[in-house]
Design a protein around this motif. Structure first.
Motif, PDB file in Angstrom:
ATOM      1  N   GLY A   1       3.567 -40.894  19.298  1.00  0.00           N
ATOM      2  CA  GLY A   1       2.568 -41.130  18.727  1.00  0.00           C
ATOM      3  C   GLY A   1       1.913 -41.648  16.958  1.00  0.00           C
ATOM      4  N   CYS A   2       3.218 -43.188  16.366  1.00  0.00           N
ATOM      5  CA  CYS A   2       3.491 -43.523  15.786  1.00  0.00           C
ATOM      6  C   CYS A   2       3.101 -44.639  15.635  1.00  0.00           C
ATOM      7  CB  CYS A   2       5.463 -43.664  15.076  1.00  0.00           C
ATOM      8  SG  CYS A   2       5.567 -41.886  15.138  1.00  0.00           S
ATOM      9  N   ARG A   3       2.690 -45.610  13.934  1.00  0.00           N
ATOM     10  CA  ARG A   3       2.764 -47.254  14.331  1.00  0.00           C
ATOM     11  C   ARG A   3       3.909 -47.716  13.977  1.00  0.00           C
ATOM     12  NH1 ARG A   3      -0.032 -48.595  10.377  1.00  0.00           N
ATOM     13  NH2 ARG A   3      -0.363 -46.769   9.057  1.00  0.00           N
ATOM     14  N   VAL A   4       4.406 -49.000  14.447  1.00  0.00           N
ATOM     15  CA  VAL A   4       4.706 -49.856  14.282  1.00  0.00           C
ATOM     16  C   VAL A   4       3.868 -50.679  13.536  1.00  0.00           C
ATOM     17  CG1 VAL A   4       6.653 -51.390  14.852  1.00  0.00           C
ATOM     18  CG2 VAL A   4       6.633 -48.796  15.900  1.00  0.00           C
ATOM     19  N   ARG A   5       5.397 -51.602  12.758  1.00  0.00           N
ATOM     20  CA  ARG A   5       5.240 -52.914  11.358  1.00  0.00           C
ATOM     21  C   ARG A   5       6.274 -53.397  11.493  1.00  0.00           C
ATOM     22  NH1 ARG A   5       3.257 -50.610   6.765  1.00  0.00           N
ATOM     23  NH2 ARG A   5       5.228 -51.050   5.934  1.00  0.00           N
ATOM     24  N   SER A   6       6.132 -54.154  12.651  1.00  0.00           N
ATOM     25  CA  SER A   6       7.182 -55.274  12.861  1.00  0.00           C
ATOM     26  C   SER A   6       7.221 -56.171  11.725  1.00  0.00           C
ATOM     27  CB  SER A   6       7.488 -55.746  14.246  1.00  0.00           C
ATOM     28  OG  SER A   6       7.554 -54.903  14.751  1.00  0.00           O
ATOM     29  N   HIS A   7       8.855 -56.773  11.407  1.00  0.00           N
ATOM     30  CA  HIS A   7       9.277 -58.597  11.529  1.00  0.00           C
ATOM     31  C   HIS A   7      10.527 -58.718  12.294  1.00  0.00           C
ATOM     32  CE1 HIS A   7       6.904 -56.516   7.575  1.00  0.00           C
ATOM     33  NE2 HIS A   7       8.057 -55.737   8.237  1.00  0.00           N
ATOM     34  N   HIS A   8       9.481 -60.060  13.250  1.00  0.00           N
ATOM     35  CA  HIS A   8      10.834 -60.307  14.302  1.00  0.00           C
ATOM     36  C   HIS A   8      11.528 -61.345  13.820  1.00  0.00           C
ATOM     37  CE1 HIS A   8       8.911 -58.613  17.430  1.00  0.00           C
ATOM     38  NE2 HIS A   8       7.386 -59.424  16.894  1.00  0.00           N
ATOM     39  N   LYS A   9      11.511 -61.441  12.154  1.00  0.00           N
ATOM     40  CA  LYS A   9      12.452 -62.604  11.363  1.00  0.00           C
ATOM     41  C   LYS A   9      13.405 -62.244  11.597  1.00  0.00           C
ATOM     42  CE  LYS A   9      12.910 -65.762   7.333  1.00  0.00           C
ATOM     43  NZ  LYS A   9      12.313 -66.571   6.658  1.00  0.00           N
ATOM     44  N   PHE A  10      13.475 -60.865  11.058  1.00  0.00           N
ATOM     45  CA  PHE A  10      14.695 -60.402  10.499  1.00  0.00           C
ATOM     46  C   PHE A  10      15.153 -58.781  11.340  1.00  0.00           C
ATOM     47  CE2 PHE A  10      12.055 -61.640   6.267  1.00  0.00           C
ATOM     48  CZ  PHE A  10      13.886 -61.818   5.654  1.00  0.00           C
ATOM     49  N   GLY A  11      14.101 -59.015  11.835  1.00  0.00           N
ATOM     50  CA  GLY A  11      14.821 -57.640  13.082  1.00  0.00           C
ATOM     51  C   GLY A  11      14.199 -56.391  13.317  1.00  0.00           C
ATOM     52  N   THR A  12      13.055 -56.206  12.053  1.00  0.00           N
ATOM     53  CA  THR A  12      13.409 -55.080  11.648  1.00  0.00           C
ATOM     54  C   THR A  12      11.928 -54.432  11.957  1.00  0.00           C
ATOM     55  OG1 THR A  12      12.210 -55.443   9.597  1.00  0.00           O
ATOM     56  CG2 THR A  12      15.205 -55.157   9.762  1.00  0.00           C
ATOM     57  N   ALA A  13      11.607 -53.164  11.516  1.00  0.00           N
ATOM     58  CA  ALA A  13      10.201 -51.982  12.076  1.00  0.00           C
ATOM     59  C   ALA A  13      10.629 -51.329  11.405  1.00  0.00           C
ATOM     60  CB  ALA A  13      10.530 -52.209  13.522  1.00  0.00           C
ATOM     61  N   VAL A  14       9.103 -50.932  10.767  1.00  0.00           N
ATOM     62  CA  VAL A  14       9.056 -49.664   9.812  1.00  0.00           C
ATOM     63  C   VAL A  14       8.256 -48.766  10.728  1.00  0.00           C
ATOM     64  CG1 VAL A  14       7.958 -49.057   7.839  1.00  0.00           C
ATOM     65  CG2 VAL A  14       9.193 -50.632   7.806  1.00  0.00           C
ATOM     66  N   VAL A  15       8.440 -47.625  11.442  1.00  0.00           N
ATOM     67  CA  VAL A  15       8.330 -46.653  12.347  1.00  0.00           C
ATOM     68  C   VAL A  15       7.116 -45.230  11.168  1.00  0.00           C
ATOM     69  CG1 VAL A  15       8.251 -44.495  13.267  1.00  0.00           C
ATOM     70  CG2 VAL A  15       9.698 -46.888  13.810  1.00  0.00           C
ATOM     71  N   ILE A  16       6.480 -45.638  10.620  1.00  0.00           N
ATOM     72  CA  ILE A  16       4.530 -44.824  10.747  1.00  0.00           C
ATOM     73  C   ILE A  16       4.348 -43.825  11.005  1.00  0.00           C
ATOM     74  CG2 ILE A  16       2.606 -45.072   8.926  1.00  0.00           C
ATOM     75  CD1 ILE A  16       2.898 -47.786   9.325  1.00  0.00           C
ATOM     76  N   PHE A  17       4.693 -42.743  10.714  1.00  0.00           N
ATOM     77  CA  PHE A  17       4.112 -41.710  11.771  1.00  0.00           C
ATOM     78  C   PHE A  17       2.549 -41.306  11.090  1.00  0.00           C
ATOM     79  CE2 PHE A  17       9.476 -40.771  11.333  1.00  0.00           C
ATOM     80  CZ  PHE A  17       9.067 -40.606  12.871  1.00  0.00           C
ATOM     81  N   PRO A  18       1.856 -40.077  11.773  1.00  0.00           N
ATOM     82  CA  PRO A  18       0.573 -39.483  11.347  1.00  0.00           C
ATOM     83  C   PRO A  18       0.481 -39.055   9.746  1.00  0.00           C
ATOM     84  CG  PRO A  18       0.844 -39.073  13.388  1.00  0.00           C
ATOM     85  CD  PRO A  18       2.524 -39.372  13.132  1.00  0.00           C
ATOM     86  N   ASP A  19       1.398 -38.750   9.839  1.00  0.00           N
ATOM     87  CA  ASP A  19       1.183 -37.692   8.454  1.00  0.00           C
ATOM     88  C   ASP A  19       1.524 -39.027   6.800  1.00  0.00           C
ATOM     89  OD1 ASP A  19       4.186 -38.088   8.883  1.00  0.00           O
ATOM     90  OD2 ASP A  19       4.892 -35.425   8.268  1.00  0.00           O
ATOM     91  N   GLY A  20       1.911 -40.473   7.088  1.00  0.00           N
ATOM     92  CA  GLY A  20       2.818 -40.619   6.290  1.00  0.00           C
ATOM     93  C   GLY A  20       3.908 -41.116   6.362  1.00  0.00           C
ATOM     94  N   ARG A  21       5.083 -40.380   7.281  1.00  0.00           N
ATOM     95  CA  ARG A  21       6.182 -40.796   6.318  1.00  0.00           C
ATOM     96  C   ARG A  21       6.405 -42.243   7.464  1.00  0.00           C
ATOM     97  NH1 ARG A  21       9.083 -36.693   9.225  1.00  0.00           N
ATOM     98  NH2 ARG A  21       7.442 -36.303  11.136  1.00  0.00           N
ATOM     99  N   LYS A  22       7.951 -42.261   7.006  1.00  0.00           N
ATOM    100  CA  LYS A  22       8.306 -43.431   7.425  1.00  0.00           C
ATOM    101  C   LYS A  22       9.446 -43.849   7.416  1.00  0.00           C
ATOM    102  CE  LYS A  22       4.155 -46.780   4.678  1.00  0.00           C
ATOM    103  NZ  LYS A  22       3.907 -47.653   3.551  1.00  0.00           N
ATOM    104  N   ILE A  23       9.423 -44.708   8.589  1.00  0.00           N
ATOM    105  CA  ILE A  23      11.509 -44.470   8.730  1.00  0.00           C
ATOM    106  C   ILE A  23      11.575 -46.159   8.711  1.00  0.00           C
ATOM    107  CG2 ILE A  23      14.052 -43.779  10.660  1.00  0.00           C
ATOM    108  CD1 ILE A  23      12.204 -41.701  11.222  1.00  0.00           C
TER     109      ILE A  23
END
Length: 890
Positions: free
Chosen positions: A521-543
């Protein structure tokens, strides 16, 4: 009641640690849980005046113990009857130990557990920090513990802390003549006889492909310091793993040393109720026949020693390749870019040869740079498979003088084993050289692997551990290897709280992030140029999630080009060895730490070290990060690394760094809790001129910077809710000596955004003008009204106010700032504009003047209530109206 104890069969490190702990816990009882080693007993027989007050374990009322302090041990099975109370609710257990945490370790509520040559050194270091002292007798006992466990400060496990502690103990009156009598460098007659017997019985056996050596002996009398004999035999015979089993005085004494990761002697001897490290361990057993101990040891070795190594265990994957039509000149660029000495040549998906740097350089020497590599490649090569034994690869490389073996899965190129992989596996770490070799092709580190599951359980909250395991399970389902990496792992080993997790995936990191997010149940913000992504949890935590990748730089100082690669290359692209650690999150290997580049040792020694000599040329911003880590962690920049920084400064490589990147690094430094030391380091290393040529830390600037620290500390104590950008205050202090035009140039060099530029530059000019006005006003000597103070500071950003307080040489200015922040800026008029209009005031130039006059009256105490303010407002309005009528009549 506090009780200090240690393990049974206590040695000098136990004794020294107990003596030191007694100073940290005044009034505590010292108690040995069992007997002491013969060397300790002999010492007290010769020096009874050194014996500290000790209470027998059987005389202690266990029910009265409220705090148990355990030194040089954390295994409950080795502390005698004190183990009976370790599970008692409410009991505090403080542990001071230099051995690694294991599954059998007690769960401490306090103390210090970290790698060191001896536990005595850990406790001595704590005493140094607290400013405590020892008597000469106590210092001698603690020094005995250090010298015994570090082999007179010569064992590879010896750390800088052991040397510092020994020096401090010498200053406390420790007597080296007594220490040398009991930690002697000369072998006794009995030791020489025992050594000869052990050499005669020495037998080396191949266990799961690893050479393991065992020697045994029986002595009628006790012979001390078997550990010294183990080191001597290992070095004399060049042994990978050695076990000494000696029977004497109805006991079996076991000492083990290992140079290879497949043989963890600490884990093996724990099965004999002993303990130690992966490379050095010991145990003692009572009432067991020598033959049975040897049989059990052999049985255990065949189960515990890691199996023979195959290509799949050490190969690099994926492999960089080049097409058959690549020119020799292009091949040289490829090999340099990816830091390789050899590379496969491909015809479509099929490997047809290997081109080496040596051949490329020679071809260019003969003006053949335009020729295709297929004309000069090696077309005959070993075709290894993942299960090919490493011994077979070794034989091929040595006999054929080859440096590269491709590994195939069917016809697909699955990986490669290089000569460096082989040497790293065979010979392990630095072998005591004073400085690391920084080129990846010559790094001599074995990828050290150990479990840190115990540390994870000790330092991370349950929710964080659950999240890490969930990430690992997602990797299991997708068939991807998932690792926690970077500063999160570094801080875990340091015992520093850090829940900012970075995750690396051997494969498609964005794909992994999207699948994990969908399942949780998280959101993802991806950066395809660098092969990276940020997983954003409902409570605002990020990985942060990234694909394992390598980076290369087309020119110094520019942003890197990113390509998919292996975990080792991903870790090699990082800035410093202390940030190259990773531990596995997959279920089958959860907590398994990988260390390719000696990060653990550098953490232990407190060193910031780059991985290769071009590090600061390729990314000059690492210079600032080196200083930031040095100051934040209390480490030191390695001498060679500092030389590389000075070389980069002389080459002016920081001129090529964009203003935004330079600004980001400067802001990170100035946002540190205590950035003054980092500012001093930047000044000493000549970095400030890259912000502005005139920027220097002269004595007056240094005063303002130190005052800034005091002012910010005072501000934090006020517990105000105002957000303060600390970096701006320190930046203003750092630039205090710059003229307005120079300060503007510095802001432009840092590419501050337009709004920030205006706020900082214009605000500084305005603030300094106000400071001049205040100082002139103070010279006149008249009483200063509250309304004047309010008028000076109203509208100034908080950062400018704090800068003024730091810059001002007079205490009155600081008092004015404090008065404004804590009281005056909260003062408000009771009447607003509409209320004044209702009293008959019309819009015009006098409107603002009356409003300011009412506020001044409030500030200066002329009026104290809304009724008084209303009366004053009415009088002012009437007076103004009469003035207007009179003007009209004339």
């Amino acid at each position: 009641m506090d009780v200090i104890t240690t393990h049974v069969n206590a040695d000098f490190d136990c004794l020294g640690s107990m003596v030191a702990a007694a100073r940290l816990y005044p009034g505590s009882l010292l108690s040995f849980p069992g007997s002491q080693e013969k060397g300790v007993r002999d010492f007290f027989a010769r020096h009874p005046d050194y014996f500290p007050p000790v209470t027998r374990a059987k005389d202690i009322d266990l029910a009265a113990v409220t705090r148990l302090i355990v030194v040089d041990c954390q295994d409950g099975a080795r502390i005698g009857r004190f183990a009976e109370i370790t599970d008692r609710p409410g009991l505090e257990i403080h542990i001071y130990d230099h051995h690694p945490v294991t599954e059998r370790s007690l769960r401490p509520t306090g103390g210090v557990i970290r790698p060191c040559g001896s536990s005595s050194a850990i406790l001595a270091g704590i005493m140094m920090e607290h400013g405590l002292s020892l008597t000469p007798e106590e210092a001698t006992l603690v020094m005995l513990g250090i010298y015994e466990d570090t082999g007179r400060l010569l064992f590879p496990s010896t750390t800088r802390d052991d040397y510092l502690a020994a020096a401090w103990l010498l200053g406390q009156g420790g007597r080296l003549n007594i220490v040398s009598d009991f930690v002697s460098q000369e072998l006794t007659v009995q030791q020489v006889e025992l050594l000869n017997t052990l050499l005669k019985t020495l037998k080396t056996t191949t266990v799961n492909g690893v050479n393991v050596s065992i020697a045994h002996a029986t002595c009628d009398t006790y012979v001390g310091d078997i550990a010294a004999l183990a080191h001597m035999m290992r070095d004399m015979e060049n042994l990978d793993a050695l076990f000494l089993v000696v029977e004497m005085e109805n006991r079996i004494h076991m000492v083990a040393r290992s140079r290879v990761p497949e043989v963890n002697v600490g884990e093996i001897l724990r099965r004999f109720n002993g303990g130690g490290h992966a490379t050095a361990a010991s145990a003692a057993l009572r009432d067991q026949p020598l033959k049975r101990v040897l049989e059990r040891l052999e049985e255990l070795l065949r189960v515990v020693v890691s199996p023979r190594v195959c290509a799949r265990d050490i190969m690099s994957s994926p492999v960089k390749t080049m097409a058959a039509g690549t020119s020799i000149a292009e091949a040289r660029d490829f090999l340099t870019r990816y830091n390789c000495n050899a590379m496969p040549v491909m015809e479509g998906e099929r490997m047809i040869g290997i081109i080496s740097r040596k051949i490329v350089e020679k071809a260019i020497y003969h003006d053949l740079g335009a020729s295709p590599v297929e004309d000069f490649m090696h077309s005959e090569f070993m075709r290894a498979v993942p299960a090919t034994l490493l011994s077979d690869i070794q034989e091929y490389m040595v006999e054929g003088n080859r440096r590269f073996v491709p590994v195939f899965d069917g016809e697909r190129l699955a990986g490669a084993v290089t000569r460096t992989d082989l040497l790293r596996h065979m010979y392990g770490g630095r072998r005591g050289e004073p400085e690391a070799l920084y080129d990846v092709e010559s790094l001599a580190y074995v990828p050290k692997s150990r479990s840190i599951a115990g540390l994870i359980a000790k330092h991370l909250p349950a929710a964080a551990i659950g999240l890490l395991r969930e990430l690992g399970r997602s990797g299991d389902e997708l068939g991807l290897a998932v690792y926690a990496v970077g500063g999160f792992v570094r801080d875990l080993l340091l015992g520093v709280r850090n829940l900012d997790m970075d995750v690396t995936v051997e494969g498609d990191g964005i794909f992994f992030a999207e699948r994990f997010a969908a399942a949780n149940g998280c959101r993802v913000r991806s950066h395809h140029k660098f092969g990276t992504a940020v997983v954003i949890f409902p409570d605002g935590r990020k990985i942060d999630v990234a694909s394992t990748r390598l980076e290369y730089y087309e020119s110094p100082g520019v942003l890197p080009i990113v390509e998919r690669s292996s975990l080792r290359h991903d870790l090699y692209r990082r800035d410093f060895t202390i940030n190259t650690l990773a531990f596995c999150l997959n279920s089958g290997s959860f907590g398994r730490l990988t260390d390719y580049f000696g990060g653990q040792q550098d953490i232990q020694e407190g060193v910031v070290r780059v991985l290769h000599n071009l590090s600061f040329v390729e990314d000059p911003t690492r210079v600032f990060r080196a200083i930031r880590f040095e100051q934040r962690l209390g480490f030191r920049i390695a001498p060679h690394t500092e030389n590389l920084i000075r070389s980069a400064v002389r080459m002016n490589v920081l001129d090529r760094v964009g203003g935004k990147r330079l600004c980001n690094e400067l802001v990170l430094i100035l946002e540190e809790r205590e950035p003054v030391g980092a500012i001093g380091r930047m000044s000493a290393l000549g970095l400030l001129r890259f912000v502005h040529p005139a920027l220097k830390v002269v004595p007056e600037t240094e005063r303002v910077i130190h005052e800034t620290t005091q002012v910010l500390a005072w501000f934090r104590l006020l517990y105000l809710d105002d957000p303060c950008e600390q970096w701006q205050v320190y930046f203003l202090a750092l630039c205090d000596g710059l003229r307005h035009e120079e300060f503007l140039d510095a802001c432009r060099r840092l590419t501050l955004p337009g709004r920030a530029m205006t706020r900082v530059f214009a605000g500084r000019r305005h603030a300094l003008g106000i400071l001049d006005a205040i100082q002139r006003r103070l010279k006149r000597g008249h009483e200063i009204r509250m309304s004047e103070i309010h008028a000076w500071f109203h509208g100034l950003p908080l950062e400018m106010l704090l800068y003024l307080a730091a810059k001002a040489a007079r205490d009155e200015v600081r008092r004015f700032v404090s008065l404004y922040l804590t009281r005056l800026r909260q003062v408000r008029r009771g009447l607003d504009g509409e209320a004044l209009k209702a009293l008959g005031l019309t819009d015009g130039p006098r409107f603002r003047g009356i409003m300011e006059r009412l506020l001044a009256a409030r500030l200066d105490g002329e009026i104290t209530s809304d009724a008084e303010e209303r009366a004053m407002a009415a009088a002012l309005i009437l007076s103004n109206n009469r003035a207007d009528v009179s003007k009209m009549q004339h």
